[in-house]
Scaffold this active site. Structure first.
Site, PDB file in Angstrom:
ATOM      1  N   HIS B 119       0.875  -1.179   0.000  1.00 45.50           N
ATOM      2  CA  HIS B 119       0.000   0.000   0.000  1.00 45.50           C
ATOM      3  C   HIS B 119       0.913   1.230   0.000  1.00 45.50           C
ATOM      4  CE1 HIS B 119      -2.837   2.932   1.751  1.00 45.50           C
ATOM      5  NE2 HIS B 119      -3.816   2.079   1.514  1.00 45.50           N
ATOM      6  N   ASP B 196       3.541  -4.695   7.952  1.00 48.12           N
ATOM      7  CA  ASP B 196       2.285  -3.966   7.893  1.00 48.12           C
ATOM      8  C   ASP B 196       1.159  -4.992   8.055  1.00 48.12           C
ATOM      9  OD1 ASP B 196      -0.036  -2.687   7.228  1.00 48.12           O
ATOM     10  OD2 ASP B 196       0.621  -2.013   5.246  1.00 48.12           O
ATOM     11  N   GLN B 199      -4.120  -5.458   7.287  1.00 45.40           N
ATOM     12  CA  GLN B 199      -5.177  -6.342   6.781  1.00 45.40           C
ATOM     13  C   GLN B 199      -5.276  -7.655   7.551  1.00 45.40           C
ATOM     14  OE1 GLN B 199      -7.413  -5.453   4.721  1.00 45.40           O
ATOM     15  NE2 GLN B 199      -6.498  -3.573   3.940  1.00 45.40           N
ATOM     16  N   LYS B 222      -9.673  -1.090  10.908  1.00 46.67           N
ATOM     17  CA  LYS B 222      -9.789  -2.283  10.072  1.00 46.67           C
ATOM     18  C   LYS B 222      -9.991  -3.532  10.928  1.00 46.67           C
ATOM     19  CE  LYS B 222      -6.711  -0.546   6.423  1.00 46.67           C
ATOM     20  NZ  LYS B 222      -7.554   0.044   5.384  1.00 46.67           N
ATOM     21  N   CYS B 360      -4.701   2.451  -3.609  1.00 47.45           N
ATOM     22  CA  CYS B 360      -3.457   3.009  -3.072  1.00 47.45           C
ATOM     23  C   CYS B 360      -2.276   2.079  -3.322  1.00 47.45           C
ATOM     24  CB  CYS B 360      -3.563   3.312  -1.574  1.00 47.45           C
ATOM     25  SG  CYS B 360      -4.781   4.555  -1.180  1.00 47.45           S
TER      26      CYS B 360
END
Lengths: 134, 402
Positions: B119, B196, B199, B222, B360
């Site tokens: 992203h 990261d 998600q 999220k 993104c």
């Protein structure tokens, strides 16, 4: 305007216009970028000789670009500026009375129903900016 | 009542919008009732500024705020709450590492490695610091089988590599990356790794000790929590090396006219009055996830994904981007001859919310030669009937556009 109406306008104008856009062809020479970084729609408008455009975007932005090409055909710069200015004003205010084109009036109607002013005006604003600053 | 119905009943948005088919969970998830309650409770009866008040209300708010660090540490199997910094989201967390840790340690001809799947939030901060310092940004690309390979990463990492940053799950494609093996390759060369987990934090159990990462980030919104909240985990080896991007009240050790010193991480991220209400909401989300049967949740999401990908096989115009793993719940696709925005716009008229665009991830879409994709992303409250509605709406779109 209800859903049936918007679908009718897509069927009658937006889909056919976007499937076979007018003067949709890459050209050499000067080009103006019409780009919306939020959604990624990106067209180049080629301004040497008869105006052409090429790129990718949603059906509405592509159809609107196609109608812009039709409007600019055989126009000198002064006329072009006036036509574009008139259409941008009509879309922003949501009133189509000043327009003498059914297709352009349809775009104003779609804006009033669906928003998406950015899609409709993408190529128009880029061209206007080019003409006003060149 | 099945688990799915019980989960769904905890999300008030669906009582307010019974017709809504919400399939944009990779952008933001809906908020669970206990998060809403915790945040409302704070407003109604607990509101006070933390850390500096010599009165009961402030002390109570301070304790609950600090307790949340420990709760999140437990959630990630981190050693202590002192490894957990609060930010306003993954983007800020990554920026803190890029600018508050890496930038001052990065020299000309050093390099940073990121994957092509990132992203922009996990791409731009690294590109930015590399540009400033004359360092090289190296890109780990997908292998022939469409995966990130630890062996290919090992070839990119050398003695001038100062950090590797990679996501756990790709937001655009739904690929689940082999983070533990990727990290292991970096550990061999003592290169710090940032994961990261935006998600994956909701439904995938994360164990930072087992994973071996040095930095890990995720966002509250999220994982059924509030927007404007996020976490930066920093392992013990780097905890004292993370400097704040913002300075001000609340994070100092001493201040004089000529020189000031700051508290160590994680307290140095709390300049000004922190988002206490948000952090308590995030804590409530973590409580919900701690009680959630995550195996059942991932199985549910994988079933929905599979039902969708199998179901659209009957629509010849639909082309899936075949780089997803079902347990991510994320699938990107295109419909031949119809731009992704038109797909999303048409589905919206049937009350189906999906995302369209570049997600993104412009370098990734360039790499795959795609202008845009439509993306569906499932979560625990989605239902099989919603997949049926999605597929039938897509069929209707294809028929309409002919």
């Amino acid at each position: 305007m209800n859903r049936e109406e918007i679908e009718r306008l897509y069927k009658e104008l937006i889909i056919p216009e976007s499937k076979a856009p007018y003067r949709f062809e890459k050209k050499d020479g000067t080009s103006v970028l019409a780009y919306n970084p939020v959604c990624g729609d990106k067209f180049k408008i080629f301004t040497d000789g008869e105006v052409h455009f090429h790129g990718h975007g949603c059906a509405l932005s592509k159809a609107s670009g196609s109608l812009l090409m039709k409007q600019l055909e055989q126009r000198h710069e002064g006329e072009a500026k006036e036509i574009i200015h008139q259409f941008v004003t009509a879309v922003k205010s949501g009133t189509a009375e000043s327009l003498n084109s059914d297709s352009l009036s349809t775009l104003v109607a779609l804006k009033n129903y669906d928003g998406r002013e950015d899609c409709i005006l993408l190529t128009w604003n880029a061209m206007l900016n080019y003409l006003e600053t060149k | 009542m099945g688990m799915n119905k019980i989960w769904r009943s905890r999300f008030p948005i669906f009582q307010h919008h019974p017709e809504l088919v919400y399939l944009d969970n990779a952008a933001t998830t809906q908020r669970v009732d206990s998060v809403i309650d915790a945040m409302q409770e704070f407003s109604i009866s607990e509101n006070a500024s933390i850390h500096r008040g010599i009165y009961n209300l402030s002390n109570a708010a301070t304790n609950r705020f600090e307790d949340t660090r420990h709760k999140i540490a437990k959630f990630l199997n981190a050693k202590s709450g002192e490894n957990i910094g609060f930010t306003k989201g993954s983007t800020e967390s990554i920026n803190v590492v890029a600018k508050g840790y890496l930038e001052s340690r990065l020299s000309k001809d050093d390099n940073v490695v990121v994957s092509i799947l990132e992203h922009h939030a996990n791409f731009l901060p690294w590109q930015d610091v590399c540009k400033k310092k004359g360092a090289e940004l190296r890109i780990l690309r997908l292998d022939g089988d469409g995966k990130l390979s630890p062996e290919s990463l090992a070839e990119l990492v050398d003695k001038r590599t100062r950090l590797v940053a990679v996501n756990h799950i790709s937001n655009a494609l739904g690929r689940i990356n082999p983070v533990t093996s990727l990290i292991a390759k970096c550990k061999k060369r003592n290169v710090p790794v940032l994961i990261d987990a935006a998600q994956s934090a909701a439904l995938h159990s994360i164990d930072v000790e087992k994973m071996g990462c040095d930095f890990l980030v995720f966002s509250g919104h999220k994982m059924f929590g509030p927007m404007g909240t996020g976490v930066l985990y920093v392992g013990d080896n780097y905890r004292e090396e993370v400097e704040p991007l913002v300075v001000g009240g609340g994070m100092i050790e001493s201040v004089s006219e000529s020189v000031s010193t700051y508290r160590p991480f994680p307290f140095n991220l709390d300049a000004g009055t922190p988002n206490v209400q948000g952090v308590l909401g995030l804590g409530a989300a973590v409580d919900f996830l701690t009680q959630l049967d995550k195996d059942a949740a991932r199985l549910h999401v994988a079933r929905l994904t599979s039902k969708f990908t199998q179901g659209v096989k009957s629509i010849a115009e639909i082309k899936l981007v075949p780089l997803f793993d079902e347990e991510s719940g994320i699938v990107s696709f295109n419909v031949n001859g119809i731009h992704a925005h038109d797909v999303a716009g048409f589905l919206n008229r049937d009350n189906i919310a999906i995302r369209a665009g570049m997600h993104c991830t412009q370098p990734l879409l360039d790499e795959l030669n795609l202008d845009a994709t439509a993306r569906v992303s499932f979560s625990i409250y989605n239902e099989e009937e919603e997949v049926d509605r999605l597929i039938s709406s897509l069929q209707k779109l294809v028929d309409f556009w002919k």
